[in-house]
Design a protein around this motif. Structure first.
Motif, PDB file in Angstrom:
ATOM      1  N   TYR A 159     -34.707  28.977 -22.053  1.00 27.72           N
ATOM      2  CA  TYR A 159     -34.568  29.388 -23.585  1.00 27.72           C
ATOM      3  C   TYR A 159     -36.083  30.634 -23.555  1.00 27.72           C
ATOM      4  O   TYR A 159     -36.052  31.225 -24.583  1.00 27.72           O
ATOM      5  CB  TYR A 159     -34.857  28.332 -24.467  1.00 27.72           C
ATOM      6  N   SER A 199     -50.666  29.874 -20.755  1.00 26.22           N
ATOM      7  CA  SER A 199     -50.039  31.005 -20.144  1.00 26.22           C
ATOM      8  C   SER A 199     -48.763  30.568 -19.494  1.00 26.22           C
ATOM      9  O   SER A 199     -48.243  29.288 -19.516  1.00 26.22           O
ATOM     10  CB  SER A 199     -51.191  31.468 -18.813  1.00 26.22           C
ATOM     11  N   ARG A 251     -45.271  20.452 -23.287  1.00 25.61           N
ATOM     12  CA  ARG A 251     -43.939  19.567 -23.810  1.00 25.61           C
ATOM     13  C   ARG A 251     -43.123  19.094 -22.830  1.00 25.61           C
ATOM     14  O   ARG A 251     -42.887  19.727 -21.578  1.00 25.61           O
ATOM     15  CB  ARG A 251     -43.250  20.603 -24.749  1.00 25.61           C
ATOM     16  N   GLU A 253     -40.151  19.076 -23.280  1.00 26.32           N
ATOM     17  CA  GLU A 253     -39.068  20.028 -23.867  1.00 26.32           C
ATOM     18  C   GLU A 253     -37.779  19.308 -24.313  1.00 26.32           C
ATOM     19  O   GLU A 253     -37.074  19.653 -25.475  1.00 26.32           O
ATOM     20  CB  GLU A 253     -38.735  21.080 -22.801  1.00 26.32           C
ATOM     21  N   LEU A 291     -38.052  20.559 -27.842  1.00 23.53           N
ATOM     22  CA  LEU A 291     -37.606  21.675 -28.749  1.00 23.53           C
ATOM     23  C   LEU A 291     -36.382  20.939 -29.540  1.00 23.53           C
ATOM     24  O   LEU A 291     -35.583  20.251 -28.880  1.00 23.53           O
ATOM     25  CB  LEU A 291     -36.923  22.906 -27.636  1.00 23.53           C
ATOM     26  N   PRO A 321     -38.996  24.423 -33.333  1.00 23.98           N
ATOM     27  CA  PRO A 321     -37.158  24.520 -33.039  1.00 23.98           C
ATOM     28  C   PRO A 321     -36.936  25.774 -31.828  1.00 23.98           C
ATOM     29  O   PRO A 321     -37.897  26.328 -31.571  1.00 23.98           O
ATOM     30  CB  PRO A 321     -36.796  25.733 -34.304  1.00 23.98           C
ATOM     31  N   LEU A 323     -35.869  28.915 -30.514  1.00 26.10           N
ATOM     32  CA  LEU A 323     -35.421  30.084 -31.186  1.00 26.10           C
ATOM     33  C   LEU A 323     -34.869  31.166 -29.994  1.00 26.10           C
ATOM     34  O   LEU A 323     -35.303  31.200 -28.944  1.00 26.10           O
ATOM     35  CB  LEU A 323     -36.677  30.962 -31.739  1.00 26.10           C
ATOM     36  N   ILE A 398     -42.269  34.866 -26.259  1.00 23.62           N
ATOM     37  CA  ILE A 398     -41.311  33.714 -25.887  1.00 23.62           C
ATOM     38  C   ILE A 398     -40.257  33.720 -26.634  1.00 23.62           C
ATOM     39  O   ILE A 398     -38.937  33.174 -26.358  1.00 23.62           O
ATOM     40  CB  ILE A 398     -42.099  32.170 -26.183  1.00 23.62           C
TER      41      ILE A 398
HETATM   42  N1  SAM Z   1     -45.850  27.431 -18.914  1.00 23.24           N
HETATM   43  C1  SAM Z   1     -46.557  26.633 -20.094  1.00 23.24           C
HETATM   44  C2  SAM Z   1     -45.212  25.612 -20.222  1.00 23.24           C
HETATM   45  O1  SAM Z   1     -44.221  25.875 -19.678  1.00 23.24           O
HETATM   46  O2  SAM Z   1     -45.442  24.601 -20.968  1.00 23.24           O
HETATM   47  C3  SAM Z   1     -46.908  27.169 -21.276  1.00 23.24           C
HETATM   48  C4  SAM Z   1     -46.207  28.384 -21.739  1.00 23.24           C
HETATM   49  S1  SAM Z   1     -44.649  27.997 -22.487  1.00 23.24           S
HETATM   50  C5  SAM Z   1     -44.002  29.483 -22.968  1.00 23.24           C
HETATM   51  C6  SAM Z   1     -44.989  27.334 -24.015  1.00 23.24           C
HETATM   52  C7  SAM Z   1     -43.896  26.738 -25.103  1.00 23.24           C
HETATM   53  O3  SAM Z   1     -43.204  27.919 -25.363  1.00 23.24           O
HETATM   54  C8  SAM Z   1     -43.177  25.807 -24.126  1.00 23.24           C
HETATM   55  O4  SAM Z   1     -43.485  24.656 -24.067  1.00 23.24           O
HETATM   56  C9  SAM Z   1     -41.712  25.993 -24.853  1.00 23.24           C
HETATM   57  O5  SAM Z   1     -41.287  25.017 -25.537  1.00 23.24           O
HETATM   58  C10 SAM Z   1     -42.160  27.062 -25.978  1.00 23.24           C
HETATM   59  N2  SAM Z   1     -40.975  28.285 -25.934  1.00 23.24           N
HETATM   60  C11 SAM Z   1     -40.443  29.040 -24.861  1.00 23.24           C
HETATM   61  N3  SAM Z   1     -39.378  29.640 -25.350  1.00 23.24           N
HETATM   62  C12 SAM Z   1     -38.909  29.167 -26.515  1.00 23.24           C
HETATM   63  C13 SAM Z   1     -37.971  29.616 -27.385  1.00 23.24           C
HETATM   64  N4  SAM Z   1     -37.114  30.514 -27.337  1.00 23.24           N
HETATM   65  N5  SAM Z   1     -38.034  28.800 -28.701  1.00 23.24           N
HETATM   66  C14 SAM Z   1     -38.910  28.180 -28.932  1.00 23.24           C
HETATM   67  N6  SAM Z   1     -39.891  27.829 -28.235  1.00 23.24           N
HETATM   68  C15 SAM Z   1     -40.001  28.280 -27.088  1.00 23.24           C
END
Ligand code: SAM
Length: 435
Positions: A159, A199, A251, A253, A291, A321, A323, A398
């Motif tokens: 995602y 990060s 998370r 997730e 999510l 949510p 996204l 993201i």
């Molecule tokens: N690398 C760390 C991790 O995986 O926890 C932190 C960065 S990660 C980008 C942070 C959060 O972004 C994730 O826990 C995820 O739920 C959220 N995330 C990533 N893509 C997403 C999307 N398309 N829609 C909503 N939340 C998203």
């Protein structure tokens, strides 16, 4: 601008300082060895994070002394339960009363609340969640900042727009100096008392380097640090804790192990949960969640997500949510409705232990400009502001069109405080560490 009210240390209960805020006493773990009764402190997340001079405390408390009680009154009025709803929806009212007395909800009961479809019953559910929030946390609302220190990522979460799926975005990694400068802007410039460093899973920066950055921050600034770098393993967690980090945002997730595996090639839910449990065991405050709206996810899964967050000793729930991002395998899956998410937060407020804070995520705010207010009026009591340097924010891609992406920090703060005051909330962390 201040995000926490200084409290007066009245005494000690073991390692906990007893801190007075206009007559309300809270406990906070003190790591300041020479702290004594009569000192003024800022406490966050149940930790005393810094001492403040009596003169500075006096000035801040003077501006707060009337507002503190005025805001509480506005909030109390806004969170009164409608007698009409209470009389009509006695099942919801019964579960609310159970939540208020510290009782647990079964998974079937959580699912039942998630499935409420009658608009008037939904409305009652949200107002009852707001009532529970007010009873358990009064009008406090956490306002943490988040600094996205790198968008480099080796993972392939299906995602995520900064995952390895996205070969188009330029990648960045803030230097130690850039991170310290962003922290300085947030802490000295705007009064933040709690910051998340986040990060992607950036193989180019070791845990030792991250620990070094955290040590430098803790040496210069009185601020509670949460880390959000993905899975770093037990040794990594130990190093980050030793450096001074006190919270982990990670998370799980989804609580559905099959779905987790599908969405996270090479990883397992079991490993993710082990990491979160280890972090809690080491003493980190846990921010976790899931999510909502993932393809293949059922309402039963969402009910289990809420239950699982409770089992993981969550300090703050981060439930947002899904996204769709065009550069990922889930590009064509639609986002869920804001109303479904708000209902889910409200149900989480019923189901989770009293002390749990609930975040209005940026993802939720991205669904609608009304989402922050709606979430705060449905059981949530925390928001996160983006403290990342403005030029880097679009690269932390993201998902598309992230809320507040282009808003300068000062603007975000003004808008947040105006909203909080309009609904009687105080941007403090007073409820945490309550004995
Ligand atoms: N690398 C760390 C991790 O995986 O926890 C932190 C960065 S990660 C980008 C942070 C959060 O972004 C994730 O826990 C995820 O739920 C959220 N995330 C990533 N893509 C997403 C999307 N398309 N829609 C909503 N939340 C998203």
């Amino acid at each position: 601008m201040c995000y926490a009210i200084p409290g007066l240390v009245k005494g000690f209960d073991g390692k906990h300082a007893i801190v007075d805020y206009f007559g309300e006493e809270k406990k906070a773990l003190s790591e300041l060895l020479d702290l004594k009764a009569g000192d003024y402190v800022y406490a966050q997340g149940g930790f005393v994070i810094t001492r403040v001079s009596a003169e500075e405390a006096g000035k801040t408390l003077e501006t707060w002394k009337d507002l503190f009680f005025e805001l509480k009154e506005i909030d109390q009025k806004a969170s009164r339960l409608s007698p009409w709803g209470a009389a009509r929806y006695d099942h919801v009212r019964g579960l609310m009363e159970r939540a208020l007395s510290g009782g647990k909800l079964t998974q079937a009961e959580i699912l039942g609340l998630l499935n409420i479809a009658d608009p008037r019953e939904q409305e009652f559910l949200l107002s009852a969640a707001n009532h529970i929030r007010q009873e358990h946390h009064s009008n406090s609302c956490c306002v943490h900042g988040i600094i996205e220190i790198s968008n480099m990522c080796a993972e392939q979460c299906h995602y995520c727009g900064i995952s390895a799926w996205n070969t188009k975005i330029p990648r960045y990694r803030l230097s130690k100096e850039e991170i310290l400068s962003a922290v300085q802007g947030a802490v000295d410039g705007h009064g933040f008392k709690a910051l998340v460093l986040q990060s992607g899973e950036d193989a180019g920066r070791s845990v030792d380097e991250l620990a070094d950055i955290i040590r430098a921050i803790k040496k210069r600034f009185g601020v509670l640090i949460f880390v959000s770098f993905g899975e770093v393993g037990e040794e990594g967690l130990e190093k980050l804790y030793a450096a001074g980090a006190r919270g982990v945002l990670l998370r799980f997730e989804t609580s559905n192990a099959e779905l987790f595996k599908k969405l996270h090639p090479g990883s397992t839910l079991e490993r993710r949960l082990a990491e979160i449990r280890k972090a809690h065991e080491l003493g980190f405050l846990i921010v976790t969640g899931a999510l909502v709206g993932l393809p293949g996810q059922t309402q039963q899964d969402v009910a289990r997500d809420i239950e699982l967050a409770g089992e993981l000793n969550v300090e703050m729930l981060s439930l947002g949510p899904f996204l769709p991002h065009p550069a990922t395998p889930l590009a064509n899956i639609p986002a869920p409705d804001m109303a479904d998410l708000i209902q889910t937060l409200a149900v989480a407020r019923f189901a989770l232990p009293a002390q749990v804070k609930i975040l209005v995520t940026t993802g939720l705010e991205t669904l609608s400009p009304d989402a922050r207010r709606a979430g705060l009026m449905a059981g949530a009591n925390s928001v996160m502001l983006n403290v990342t340097p403005v030029d880097k924010r679009p690269l932390y891609d993201i998902y598309p069109k992230r809320a507040h992406q282009d808003d300068p920090l000062a603007e975000q703060i003004t808008a947040t405080i105006a909203l909080l005051e309009s609904i009687g909330r105080a941007p403090t962390d007073l409820s945490v560490g309550a004995g």
